[in-house]
Design an enzyme around this catalytic site. Structure first.
Site, PDB file in Angstrom:
ATOM      1  N   HIS A   7      15.833  32.249   0.356  1.00 40.30           N
ATOM      2  CA  HIS A   7      16.951  31.540   0.878  1.00 40.30           C
ATOM      3  C   HIS A   7      17.385  31.999   2.369  1.00 40.30           C
ATOM      4  O   HIS A   7      18.027  32.934   2.296  1.00 40.30           O
ATOM      5  CB  HIS A   7      17.958  31.304  -0.111  1.00 40.30           C
ATOM      6  CG  HIS A   7      19.140  30.577   0.480  1.00 40.30           C
ATOM      7  ND1 HIS A   7      20.438  31.070   0.443  1.00 40.30           N
ATOM      8  CD2 HIS A   7      19.215  29.051   0.509  1.00 40.30           C
ATOM      9  CE1 HIS A   7      21.280  30.061   0.635  1.00 40.30           C
ATOM     10  NE2 HIS A   7      20.421  28.986   0.672  1.00 40.30           N
ATOM     11  N   ARG A   8      17.248  31.187   3.337  1.00 38.37           N
ATOM     12  CA  ARG A   8      17.304  31.434   4.820  1.00 38.37           C
ATOM     13  C   ARG A   8      16.761  32.954   4.893  1.00 38.37           C
ATOM     14  O   ARG A   8      17.337  33.665   5.733  1.00 38.37           O
ATOM     15  CB  ARG A   8      18.885  31.704   5.055  1.00 38.37           C
ATOM     16  CG  ARG A   8      19.679  30.355   4.724  1.00 38.37           C
ATOM     17  CD  ARG A   8      21.254  30.584   4.718  1.00 38.37           C
ATOM     18  NE  ARG A   8      21.878  29.575   4.012  1.00 38.37           N
ATOM     19  CZ  ARG A   8      23.266  29.450   3.780  1.00 38.37           C
ATOM     20  NH1 ARG A   8      23.882  30.361   3.931  1.00 38.37           N
ATOM     21  NH2 ARG A   8      23.572  28.523   2.962  1.00 38.37           N
ATOM     22  N   GLU A  34      13.022  29.102   2.831  1.00 34.64           N
ATOM     23  CA  GLU A  34      14.086  27.848   2.922  1.00 34.64           C
ATOM     24  C   GLU A  34      14.851  28.063   4.304  1.00 34.64           C
ATOM     25  O   GLU A  34      15.348  29.501   4.504  1.00 34.64           O
ATOM     26  CB  GLU A  34      14.857  27.832   1.624  1.00 34.64           C
ATOM     27  CG  GLU A  34      15.856  26.619   1.740  1.00 34.64           C
ATOM     28  CD  GLU A  34      17.018  27.075   2.480  1.00 34.64           C
ATOM     29  OE1 GLU A  34      17.762  25.771   2.681  1.00 34.64           O
ATOM     30  OE2 GLU A  34      17.558  27.988   2.964  1.00 34.64           O
ATOM     31  N   ASP A  36      17.124  26.516   7.772  1.00 35.63           N
ATOM     32  CA  ASP A  36      18.095  25.264   8.098  1.00 35.63           C
ATOM     33  C   ASP A  36      17.908  24.831   9.523  1.00 35.63           C
ATOM     34  O   ASP A  36      17.694  25.870  10.499  1.00 35.63           O
ATOM     35  CB  ASP A  36      19.555  25.514   7.785  1.00 35.63           C
ATOM     36  CG  ASP A  36      19.737  25.987   6.427  1.00 35.63           C
ATOM     37  OD1 ASP A  36      19.928  25.184   5.615  1.00 35.63           O
ATOM     38  OD2 ASP A  36      19.939  27.301   6.339  1.00 35.63           O
ATOM     39  N   HIS A  49      22.340  27.594   9.693  1.00 37.37           N
ATOM     40  CA  HIS A  49      22.838  26.942   8.863  1.00 37.37           C
ATOM     41  C   HIS A  49      24.206  26.031   9.080  1.00 37.37           C
ATOM     42  O   HIS A  49      24.356  24.971   8.745  1.00 37.37           O
ATOM     43  CB  HIS A  49      23.219  27.817   7.447  1.00 37.37           C
ATOM     44  CG  HIS A  49      23.901  27.120   6.275  1.00 37.37           C
ATOM     45  ND1 HIS A  49      25.078  26.902   6.111  1.00 37.37           N
ATOM     46  CD2 HIS A  49      23.260  26.484   5.384  1.00 37.37           C
ATOM     47  CE1 HIS A  49      25.506  26.191   5.019  1.00 37.37           C
ATOM     48  NE2 HIS A  49      24.272  26.031   4.404  1.00 37.37           N
ATOM     49  N   GLU A 109      15.235  22.473   5.772  1.00 43.79           N
ATOM     50  CA  GLU A 109      16.594  21.402   5.383  1.00 43.79           C
ATOM     51  C   GLU A 109      17.058  20.920   6.605  1.00 43.79           C
ATOM     52  O   GLU A 109      17.545  21.868   7.775  1.00 43.79           O
ATOM     53  CB  GLU A 109      17.540  22.326   4.420  1.00 43.79           C
ATOM     54  CG  GLU A 109      18.709  21.639   4.246  1.00 43.79           C
ATOM     55  CD  GLU A 109      19.753  22.329   3.666  1.00 43.79           C
ATOM     56  OE1 GLU A 109      20.945  21.805   3.644  1.00 43.79           O
ATOM     57  OE2 GLU A 109      19.641  23.459   3.073  1.00 43.79           O
ATOM     58  N   LYS A 111      20.293  19.873   8.629  1.00 41.94           N
ATOM     59  CA  LYS A 111      21.620  19.913   8.637  1.00 41.94           C
ATOM     60  C   LYS A 111      22.286  18.846   9.328  1.00 41.94           C
ATOM     61  O   LYS A 111      22.600  19.193  10.607  1.00 41.94           O
ATOM     62  CB  LYS A 111      22.013  21.515   8.976  1.00 41.94           C
ATOM     63  CG  LYS A 111      21.547  22.754   8.304  1.00 41.94           C
ATOM     64  CD  LYS A 111      22.048  22.557   6.842  1.00 41.94           C
ATOM     65  CE  LYS A 111      23.538  22.875   6.772  1.00 41.94           C
ATOM     66  NZ  LYS A 111      23.958  22.853   5.382  1.00 41.94           N
ATOM     67  N   ASP A 229      18.513  34.407  -2.661  1.00 37.85           N
ATOM     68  CA  ASP A 229      18.753  35.333  -1.468  1.00 37.85           C
ATOM     69  C   ASP A 229      18.007  36.542  -1.602  1.00 37.85           C
ATOM     70  O   ASP A 229      17.902  37.409  -0.537  1.00 37.85           O
ATOM     71  CB  ASP A 229      20.346  35.735  -1.532  1.00 37.85           C
ATOM     72  CG  ASP A 229      21.210  34.452  -1.240  1.00 37.85           C
ATOM     73  OD1 ASP A 229      20.841  33.307  -0.469  1.00 37.85           O
ATOM     74  OD2 ASP A 229      22.285  34.449  -1.748  1.00 37.85           O
TER      75      ASP A 229
END
Length: 245
Positions: A7-8, A34, A36, A49, A109, A111, A229
């Protein structure tokens, strides 16, 4: 096998959405990332993000008000005092270029809930096609109009709506917008929902899964992937479960 998506990037240890966090996620065996995406004032795709740069960098203001050159001067790792050098906000093309050297999947993703960046989907799709990453990319967003728009522009690239709340028969909803998966908050993904979705041919990739008990549950139920994370913890727990079975 349940895929582990960072995640990020490896954001529990490194500055989120930076090349450092992505590289370190790969090193510990994450299956994918993942990240953004947003757009600068001059139309460059950048990986960050929040709509504002305030929380994650040493700058202030909205991403949309910076040029690419200006945003690249900010330090995205300034809160991590142990880092010896500055971490820039990555350009999406930088990440894609790096992905060419490995086999990781990447959940992009959009945003664009607060600011509907005009033409962002088209630009991201063009970049994916340029780097021939179509089979390794999943597009997601809380803006489901954007998800539908993306599917109509690039039916060959997987899409998955993000769901913050529980939804009745989410696999039916995903199919109705021609998505092949959905990304729920892990609390909105009980075992029964996961099983029924997967039996219907729809992938389930919950976010943000950091508790060991939740990781175990999702791996045991055969969830498609989890977004965490701490990819190292996810990889280790998956290995332990595989050894036991």
């Amino acid at each position: 096998m349940t895929l582990i998506l960072a995640h990020r990037g490896y954001s529990s240890l490194y500055p989120e959405n930076t090349m450092l966090a992505f590289v370190e996620a790969e090193k510990v065996g994450a299956d994918g990332l993942e990240l953004d995406v947003q757009m600068t004032r001059d139309g460059e795709l950048v990986v960050i993000h929040d709509e504002k740069v305030n929380r994650t960098t040493d700058g202030k203001g909205f991403v949309k008000d910076f040029t690419a050159q200006e945003i690249r001067k900010l330090d995205a790792g300034h809160q991590n005092k142990s880092l010896s050098k500055k971490e820039k906000i990555p350009l999406l093309k930088e990440v894609f270029e790096w992905l060419m050297g490995n086999s990781m999947v990447c959940n992009v993703e959009f945003k664009n809930g607060l600011f509907p960046y005009k033409g962002m989907e088209e630009k991201v799709i063009a970049l994916v096609r340029h780097y021939q990453l179509e089979s390794r990319i999943i597009f997601s967003s809380f803006n489901h109009y954007s998800v539908v728009h993306t599917t109509s522009l690039a039916p060959e690239i997987e899409t998955a709506p993000l769901l913050a709340e529980g939804l009745y028969m989410p696999w039916i909803y995903a199919k109705s917008i021609r998505s092949s998966g959905f990304h729920p908050h892990y609390r909105a993904a009980p075992d029964q929902i996961i099983k029924q979705a997967i039996d219907s041919g729809i992938a389930v990739r919950p976010y943000t899964v950091n508790k060991e008990t939740e990781m175990e549950r999702l791996i045991k139920v055969g969830c498609s992937a989890m977004i965490t994370d701490d990819p190292l913890k996810g990889v280790q727990i998956r290995l332990e479960i595989m050894k036991r079975s």
